[in-house]
Design a protein around this motif. Structure first.
Motif, mmCIF file in Angstrom:
data_model
loop_
_atom_site.group_PDB
_atom_site.id
_atom_site.type_symbol
_atom_site.label_atom_id
_atom_site.label_comp_id
_atom_site.label_asym_id
_atom_site.label_seq_id
_atom_site.Cartn_x
_atom_site.Cartn_y
_atom_site.Cartn_z
ATOM 1 N N ARG A 81 38.405 89.216 78.795
ATOM 2 C CA ARG A 81 38.172 87.753 78.352
ATOM 3 C C ARG A 81 36.501 87.771 78.163
ATOM 4 O O ARG A 81 35.958 87.156 77.245
ATOM 5 N N GLY A 108 46.324 92.364 78.996
ATOM 6 C CA GLY A 108 45.195 92.040 78.571
ATOM 7 C C GLY A 108 44.831 92.685 77.202
ATOM 8 O O GLY A 108 43.994 92.150 76.602
ATOM 9 N N GLU A 117 34.590 87.097 74.785
ATOM 10 C CA GLU A 117 33.341 86.119 74.679
ATOM 11 C C GLU A 117 32.077 86.954 74.125
ATOM 12 O O GLU A 117 31.144 86.262 73.311
ATOM 13 N N VAL A 153 43.114 80.678 77.931
ATOM 14 C CA VAL A 153 44.187 81.376 78.754
ATOM 15 C C VAL A 153 45.341 80.398 79.274
ATOM 16 O O VAL A 153 45.258 79.138 79.233
ATOM 17 N N VAL A 173 46.809 89.892 72.620
ATOM 18 C CA VAL A 173 46.029 88.856 72.654
ATOM 19 C C VAL A 173 46.128 88.238 71.143
ATOM 20 O O VAL A 173 46.440 88.712 70.324
ATOM 21 N N ASP A 188 46.219 84.706 81.516
ATOM 22 C CA ASP A 188 45.262 84.325 82.861
ATOM 23 C C ASP A 188 45.442 85.639 83.584
ATOM 24 O O ASP A 188 46.352 86.236 83.792
ATOM 25 N N THR A 218 37.785 81.899 74.241
ATOM 26 C CA THR A 218 38.893 82.118 74.554
ATOM 27 C C THR A 218 39.713 81.068 75.333
ATOM 28 O O THR A 218 39.123 80.176 75.816
#
Length: 274
Positions: A238, A217, A242, A250, A220, A232, A248
């Motif tokens: 995520r 995670g 946002e 994925v 990015v 994902d 975003t």
């Protein structure tokens, strides 16, 4: 790191080879290839011109095109790599760069070793290098000299021992800049000096939790400020991105990313941002 990504190089994965020796969990070959194709298609859909290099049979880590080199404003600097199975990669990537019109302007020599995952640009003239089990002080010194010709300031930070020399901990394992004023960070591994630099620059930290750190995670890729790509399966980071105004996108990285511990930044060698 977050300026609009105009051109990027990716390398198709080798679907055969000794994945265990390269510290992968064995992937499904068909899914490995298709996920990489879908990732490249996603980058194209977001406006990047994608240069696709051929797979290198047996070199399973070569799909992670970020690590063997650094692209600067003048061209590419090829590294020497610590991981034995990756040592052929820099020259092979250099050939792919030259086919794409990117000149090779330098190489690490002697005892200097580095992985591209240990480098982030805080701005056009400030490069942070993580000194790690993969990137050493001779590499920092050589890169400082090479980049001085471009007016670039090199700052080095020491990475923690964490899992030790057999475990891949890169600087970009725990930080991804996604805008001039925003970065995704896993704070437990971040050096104090780096966190202080982010604060001094007014860069807001979006923290990744322990669970989503393990599923990349924190890895990015920004294709332009606040427009990002991530693996994902990380819904909390995520949603946090946002909430900070990010768009975003994925991709399914179960084989191409998770099983080899390489997220979207690892899969890409940016050639041109503006």
């Amino acid at each position: 790191m977050s300026a609009p990504l105009r051109r990027v190089l990716v390398r198709r994965p080798s679907t055969g080879g000794d994945f265990a020796a390269a510290d992968w969990r064995t992937p499904d070959p068909a899914l490995l290839a298709s996920q990489h194709d879908e990732f490249a298609a996603l980058l194209r859909s977001l406006g990047a011109e994608v240069e696709v290099a051929a797979p290198i049979d047996g070199l399973v880590d070569a799909v992670y095109a970020r690590d063997p080199a650094l692209v600067t404003g003048r061209g590419a600097i090829l590294f020497q790599m610590t991981k034995p199975v990756r040592q052929p990669e820099p020259e092979l990537l250099g050939a792919a760069f030259e086919r794409a019109g990117v000149p090779v302007i330098g190489r690490l020599t002697g005892a200097a070793v580095a992985d591209g995952g240990d480098f982030i640009w805080l701005d056009e003239q400030t490069l942070v290098i993580g000194r790690s089990y993969r990137t050493n002080e001779p590499a920092v010194a050589q890169l400082r000299a090479l980049l001085a010709e471009e007016g670039v300031t090199v700052v080095s930070v020491d990475l923690p021992h964490a899992g030790g020399p057999e475990h891949v901990l890169h600087l970009m394992s725990f930080i991804s800049p996604v805008a001039d004023d925003l970065a995704v960070v896993y704070p437990p591994l971040a050096p104090v000096s780096l966190m202080q630099s982010l604060e001094a620059r007014g860069i807001t930290v979006v923290p990744v939790d322990d669970e989503e750190y393990l599923t990349m995670g924190c890895n990015v890729l920004a294709v332009r400020p606040r427009v990002v790509v991530l693996v994902d399966g990380n819904p909390r980071i995520r949603a946090a991105l946002e909430a900070h105004g990010c768009e975003t996108h994925v991709y399914d990285g179960s084989e191409v990313s998770v099983k080899g511990d390489g997220g979207p930044t690892c899969l890409t060698a940016p050639l041109w941002r503006d």
